[in-house]
Write a protein that holds these residues in place. Sequence first.
Motif, PDB file in Angstrom:
ATOM      1  N   THR A  15      20.701  -0.942  -4.159  1.00 48.75           N
ATOM      2  CA  THR A  15      19.967  -1.785  -3.215  1.00 48.75           C
ATOM      3  C   THR A  15      20.093  -3.256  -3.593  1.00 48.75           C
ATOM      4  N   THR A  19      22.168  -6.072  -1.291  1.00 48.81           N
ATOM      5  CA  THR A  19      21.419  -7.229  -0.783  1.00 48.81           C
ATOM      6  C   THR A  19      22.046  -8.529  -1.240  1.00 48.81           C
ATOM      7  N   THR A 282      14.006  -9.558  -3.988  1.00 50.26           N
ATOM      8  CA  THR A 282      14.415  -8.155  -3.976  1.00 50.26           C
ATOM      9  C   THR A 282      13.951  -7.442  -5.244  1.00 50.26           C
TER      10      THR A 282
END
Length: 309
Positions: A15, A19, A282
């Motif tokens: 992830t 990102t 994030t």
Amino acid sequence: MIRYLSLAILRAIPTLLVTWALVFALFQIIPGDPVNLMLGGSPASPQVRETMRQQLGLDRPAPVRFVAFLGDVAKGDLGTSYRTRQPVADMLAANIPPTLELAAGGLVVGVTFGLMFGLLAGLRPGGVTDFLCSTLVLAGASLPNFWSGMLLIWLFGIVLHWAPILSHGIGALILPSISAGLFVVGGFARLIRSSLIETSAQDYIRTARAKGLHPARILIRHILPNAMIPPVTLLGMQLATMIGGAMVTENIFARPGIGTLLIQSVLAKDLPVVQAVVVYTTGAYILLNLLVDLLCHLIDPRLRVDDAR
């Protein structure tokens, strides 16, 4: 539990990479030259521009620069701002505390009023109290941040003079916290209400009532621990959203923070700062969701049993 944490961390790595890669690729498409930004409109020869491009690493292919960026992040080096020539880590260190203060204040407001309205509505569903509480939280959640912020400034800052608009300390945090917390109150209260109603209809709750247990004991020992799992999960997601999306509230109330820094950096195409903010947001989002999962495991023993199988 250790196995669960290990798997969660491994799932978070793709992830983060995806990102960061998307943000990096987006800035390669946006028109503009960072060298022009650093020169600030001053004339410069082609040789000077080329030297600056080499110093910034812009003469290398984009994939090579992205890999270098990942290596620098692993070492804790977030680069230097194109716009201010300052280390990005120092800029983040100066802007993270105000954002965390705003997120914490909004969380306090959201949890306090969301829990209060949710309990009042969920314990007596279908009544006048349920209708009033549901209407209030729906109205508060429907107001956009920029509108509620300006309304709070006008009413409590200009008309009533109850709270300062531009100042420092706890007083200056009141109105921004309310504006940010209204977003949390609506979803938190409605989820608590529905979860309370669903839990109160379970067989073990009816059994506890049939045994003659005190209503307060049933609520504290049996209903709330089981009804709070969905709201806690939502709360973790909303807190991460508040930290990453505080730009609107910060700009309305002229507060420093990550949101203000991000807007300035995007407009100036200051790629190192934007990348650093994305790294921060994030990472915070994934960490908070991991903490929420752990909290749910502590609240509900059934989840620990499922992980052990």
